[in-house]
Motif scaffolding. Structure first.
Motif, mmCIF file in Angstrom:
data_model
loop_
_atom_site.group_PDB
_atom_site.id
_atom_site.type_symbol
_atom_site.label_atom_id
_atom_site.label_comp_id
_atom_site.label_asym_id
_atom_site.label_seq_id
_atom_site.Cartn_x
_atom_site.Cartn_y
_atom_site.Cartn_z
ATOM 1 N N SER A 35 6.512 18.134 79.021
ATOM 2 C CA SER A 35 6.413 18.917 77.667
ATOM 3 C C SER A 35 6.958 18.028 76.494
ATOM 4 O O SER A 35 7.777 17.189 76.774
ATOM 5 N N ALA A 50 4.364 21.882 73.290
ATOM 6 C CA ALA A 50 3.372 21.696 74.141
ATOM 7 C C ALA A 50 3.741 21.298 75.680
ATOM 8 O O ALA A 50 4.654 20.555 75.726
ATOM 9 N N PRO A 58 -3.090 22.809 80.342
ATOM 10 C CA PRO A 58 -2.284 22.533 78.942
ATOM 11 C C PRO A 58 -1.809 23.999 78.618
ATOM 12 O O PRO A 58 -2.326 24.967 78.772
ATOM 13 N N TYR A 60 0.289 25.539 74.859
ATOM 14 C CA TYR A 60 0.401 25.244 73.623
ATOM 15 C C TYR A 60 1.412 26.492 72.791
ATOM 16 O O TYR A 60 1.209 27.571 73.263
ATOM 17 N N GLU A 61 2.417 26.102 72.079
ATOM 18 C CA GLU A 61 3.123 27.044 71.329
ATOM 19 C C GLU A 61 2.493 27.519 69.982
ATOM 20 O O GLU A 61 1.634 26.411 69.492
ATOM 21 N N LYS A 65 -0.664 25.212 68.030
ATOM 22 C CA LYS A 65 -1.894 25.531 68.697
ATOM 23 C C LYS A 65 -3.023 25.351 67.710
ATOM 24 O O LYS A 65 -2.858 25.812 66.425
ATOM 25 N N SER A 68 -3.326 20.710 67.955
ATOM 26 C CA SER A 68 -2.695 19.511 69.055
ATOM 27 C C SER A 68 -3.379 19.400 70.283
ATOM 28 O O SER A 68 -4.046 20.432 70.587
ATOM 29 N N THR A 69 -3.316 18.295 70.891
ATOM 30 C CA THR A 69 -3.710 18.338 72.316
ATOM 31 C C THR A 69 -2.886 17.314 73.247
ATOM 32 O O THR A 69 -2.468 16.243 72.829
ATOM 33 N N LEU A 81 0.657 13.295 72.877
ATOM 34 C CA LEU A 81 0.432 14.666 71.906
ATOM 35 C C LEU A 81 -0.144 14.052 70.881
ATOM 36 O O LEU A 81 0.329 13.331 70.128
#
Length: 115
Positions: A35, A50, A58, A60-61, A65, A68-69, A81
């Motif tokens: 993370s 994330a 994956p 995501y928070e 969200k 981001s990837t 990230l």
């Protein structure tokens, strides 16, 4: 010895993008949920952003969200990230760690978003 070395931070204008990288050593990333976190100051907690599960899923928070990837390179034992549409409030030090089996934090990588 478990270690994390984060890189890729820097100064970027609002709306810009950065790709952060975390080189992990002492274990295989495929055995853990890896993370990304950020910390706004040494007095604040590490905020989860994330994660990527052992099977590659994956997570995501809400704070990142949609912009981001998270990804990983199993051969290189790295986790990345990608952050897009950066905002001034994203300015922080970014870290990676094992989400459910924390190891000592690395030095992090500083992200500054400013015009």
């Amino acid at each position: 010895q478990v270690q994390f070395v984060e890189s890729g931070g820097g100064l970027v204008q609002p709306g810009g993008s950065l790709r952060l990288s975390c080189a992990a050593s002492g274990f295989r990333i495929t055995g853990y949920t890896m993370s990304w976190y950020r910390q706004f100051s040494p007095l604040t907690r590490h905020e989860l952003l994330a994660g990527i599960a052992p099977d590659g899923t994956p997570i995501y928070e809400d704070s990142v969200k949609g912009r981001s990837t998270i990804s990983r390179d199993i051969a290189k034992n790295t986790v990345s990230l990608q952050l897009d549409n950066l905002k001034p409030e994203d300015s922080a030090v970014y870290y990676c760690n094992r989400q459910f089996a924390y190891a000592p934090w690395g030095q992090g990588t500083q992200v500054n978003v400013s015009a």
